[in-house]
Write an enzyme that holds these catalytic residues in place. Structure first.
Site, PDB file in Angstrom:
ATOM      1  N   ARG A 273     -16.818 -69.555  -2.419  1.00 56.65           N
ATOM      2  CA  ARG A 273     -17.983 -70.335  -2.815  1.00 56.65           C
ATOM      3  C   ARG A 273     -17.801 -71.835  -2.659  1.00 56.65           C
ATOM      4  O   ARG A 273     -18.629 -72.522  -2.076  1.00 56.65           O
ATOM      5  CB  ARG A 273     -18.308 -70.125  -4.304  1.00 56.65           C
ATOM      6  CG  ARG A 273     -19.370 -69.144  -4.598  1.00 56.65           C
ATOM      7  CD  ARG A 273     -19.074 -68.564  -5.937  1.00 56.65           C
ATOM      8  NE  ARG A 273     -17.764 -67.968  -5.875  1.00 56.65           N
ATOM      9  CZ  ARG A 273     -17.538 -66.731  -5.408  1.00 56.65           C
ATOM     10  NH1 ARG A 273     -18.525 -65.990  -5.030  1.00 56.65           N
ATOM     11  NH2 ARG A 273     -16.310 -66.258  -5.339  1.00 56.65           N
ATOM     12  N   THR A 274     -16.731 -72.340  -3.278  1.00 58.81           N
ATOM     13  CA  THR A 274     -16.633 -73.796  -3.387  1.00 58.81           C
ATOM     14  C   THR A 274     -16.553 -74.437  -2.003  1.00 58.81           C
ATOM     15  O   THR A 274     -17.276 -75.386  -1.692  1.00 58.81           O
ATOM     16  CB  THR A 274     -15.433 -74.185  -4.268  1.00 58.81           C
ATOM     17  OG1 THR A 274     -15.560 -73.496  -5.507  1.00 58.81           O
ATOM     18  CG2 THR A 274     -15.389 -75.673  -4.530  1.00 58.81           C
TER      19      THR A 274
ATOM     20  N   HIS B 223     -11.959 -78.525 -12.673  1.00 58.37           N
ATOM     21  CA  HIS B 223     -12.840 -78.133 -11.563  1.00 58.37           C
ATOM     22  C   HIS B 223     -14.199 -78.817 -11.796  1.00 58.37           C
ATOM     23  O   HIS B 223     -15.185 -78.176 -12.142  1.00 58.37           O
ATOM     24  CB  HIS B 223     -12.977 -76.614 -11.551  1.00 58.37           C
ATOM     25  CG  HIS B 223     -13.573 -76.033 -10.302  1.00 58.37           C
ATOM     26  ND1 HIS B 223     -14.267 -76.781  -9.368  1.00 58.37           N
ATOM     27  CD2 HIS B 223     -13.585 -74.758  -9.841  1.00 58.37           C
ATOM     28  CE1 HIS B 223     -14.677 -75.983  -8.399  1.00 58.37           C
ATOM     29  NE2 HIS B 223     -14.273 -74.760  -8.657  1.00 58.37           N
TER      30      HIS B 223
ATOM     31  N   ARG C 156      -8.833 -78.778  -2.745  1.00 58.41           N
ATOM     32  CA  ARG C 156      -8.397 -77.783  -3.740  1.00 58.41           C
ATOM     33  C   ARG C 156      -6.906 -77.552  -3.554  1.00 58.41           C
ATOM     34  O   ARG C 156      -6.432 -77.391  -2.429  1.00 58.41           O
ATOM     35  CB  ARG C 156      -9.159 -76.474  -3.565  1.00 58.41           C
ATOM     36  CG  ARG C 156      -8.564 -75.350  -4.387  1.00 58.41           C
ATOM     37  CD  ARG C 156      -9.422 -74.127  -4.418  1.00 58.41           C
ATOM     38  NE  ARG C 156     -10.616 -74.339  -5.223  1.00 58.41           N
ATOM     39  CZ  ARG C 156     -11.461 -73.353  -5.554  1.00 58.41           C
ATOM     40  NH1 ARG C 156     -11.243 -72.119  -5.130  1.00 58.41           N
ATOM     41  NH2 ARG C 156     -12.522 -73.599  -6.286  1.00 58.41           N
TER      42      ARG C 156
ATOM     43  N   LYS D  45       5.129 -77.560   6.667  1.00 58.91           N
ATOM     44  CA  LYS D  45       6.325 -78.204   7.249  1.00 58.91           C
ATOM     45  C   LYS D  45       6.975 -79.142   6.245  1.00 58.91           C
ATOM     46  O   LYS D  45       7.897 -79.874   6.577  1.00 58.91           O
ATOM     47  CB  LYS D  45       5.914 -79.029   8.481  1.00 58.91           C
ATOM     48  CG  LYS D  45       5.256 -78.238   9.576  1.00 58.91           C
ATOM     49  CD  LYS D  45       4.899 -79.193  10.727  1.00 58.91           C
ATOM     50  CE  LYS D  45       4.055 -78.517  11.775  1.00 58.91           C
ATOM     51  NZ  LYS D  45       3.452 -79.500  12.699  1.00 58.91           N
TER      52      LYS D  45
END
Ligand code: NCD
Length: 355
Positions: free
Chosen positions: A51-52, A129, A101, A80
């Site tokens: 969703r986000t 959030h 995120r 890396k």
């Protein structure tokens, strides 16, 4: 320039303005279809999302802008060994705004410290959030007409659920809110969130019984038990089905109550509830796109005006390593040791009390 790292980075009047702008966009989306023409959003997601990330992508596309990014840490240079500070110094050459995120608490704050463009926290571990909070607030306004004066029940994983933490903190800015925390003792709200809301004008009660809480609620905020944040699978298995909202339980609720859920849903709401008009969680997904359109548009406008960043002011911590939270970004990246400005010695990145 402004970032959005924590839901309380915005004032109540700024949140109200974003909601009004989202409502304007809902009413006449064509008026905004070119408003971010030529601008680029980078979505950098180190943790799974449906969703986000797609909501941000769709929001930027509807504003006429472009989107680039990655959806998996393994496909970025993080694999890396590149740290967030360096990654962000690269990405800010390619994009005008970033939605990020990350699985570590405080990761977005580190990005904001090094970025030449606005950073939007799209979830940092089990911490915050804030764009889900804006989504939730717009949904409540659209469904109930207002937020002030409501009784809001939070049910399920209040310990690891970052959407719960951010929304509860934002509710401090509203009036006459009653909060009912519905969780088993193992999944209670973390003490730092309780500390942040202590002493404010909110009535907070706790119960383990969803049935007991339901009749008084105007909003029921259901959550998923966050499997990925548990130390052991056994503990998750023991708690995963602690609350299941079904049609029988819905008969205990007010006629005009609304059910919110940030989604994804696992077992905590049966599919039979979806047909109930009070089930607002799929409408909530759509509101998420509109509020993110309002947010991207506003942050890019503020950037042009040269507005100063407004996330909380932090003080430099002691030279001693301070944060003891293994899930904090300070555990893995070389960052400035910072404390929040309040009386308790709390890590600025994850808000946990330090040694
Ligand atoms: C939530 C999240 O990622 O924190 N989902 C979302 O962003 N809509 C909730 C969850 O994962 O349970």
């Amino acid at each position: 320039m402004r970032h959005l790292i924590d839901s309380t980075d915005l004032s109540r009047s700024e949140i109200d303005s974003l909601i009004t702008l989202a409502q304007d966009i809902i009413a006449a989306p064509e008026m905004y279809s070119d408003s971010c023409h030529g601008r680029k959003l980078a979505t950098i997601f180190y943790e799974p999302s449906t969703r986000t990330r797609l909501s941000f992508t769709s929001a930027m596309m509807e504003l006429g802008g472009n989107v680039l990014g990655f959806s998996d840490a393994a496909s970025s240079s993080a694999s890396k060994g590149e740290g967030i500070a360096d990654t962000i110094r690269v990405i800010d050459k390619f994009a005008d705004i970033v939605a990020m995120r990350h699985f570590k608490e405080g990761a977005a704050l580190v990005a904001a410290q090094h970025s030449a463009v606005p950073i939007i926290n799209a979830g940092d571990g089990s911490h915050n959030h804030p764009t889900q909070t804006l989504t939730d607030l717009l949904t409540i306004v659209q469904e109930m007409g207002h937020v002030d004066g409501l009784t809001i029940g939070f049910c399920g994983d209040l310990k690891f659920g970052r959407t719960v933490h951010s929304l509860i903190k934002a509710l401090k800015m509203y009036h006459d809110i009653k909060i009912v925390l519905i969780s088993p003792s193992e999944l209670q709200l973390p003490s730092y969130v309780k500390d942040e809301i202590a002493g404010c004008d909110m009535e907070i009660t706790h119960t383990e019984s969803l049935e007991e809480a339901l009749p008084q609620l105007d909003v029921l905020y259901m959550t998923r038990v966050q499997q990925e944040r548990f130390a052991t699978l056994e503990e998750y298995e023991r708690l995963k089905d602690c609350y299941i909202l079904d049609e029988a339980k819905m008969t205990l609720a007010k006629e005009e109550m609304v059910v919110l859920h940030p989604l994804p849903r696992v077992n905590e709401i049966t599919r039979g509830v979806d047909a109930d008009p009070r089930a607002a969680y799929f409408r909530q997904v759509e509101y998420g796109k509109y509020i993110r359109m309002a947010l991207i548009f506003t942050l890019l406008k503020w950037k042009k005006k040269g507005e100063l960043h407004s996330y909380k002011h932090y003080v430099a911590g002691d030279d001693e390593p301070s944060c003891v939270n293994a899930k904090c970004i300070t555990a893995t990246e070389d960052v400035d040791k910072l404390l929040t400005l309040d009386a308790a010695k709390r890590c600025a990145y994850c808000d946990k009390t330090t040694k």
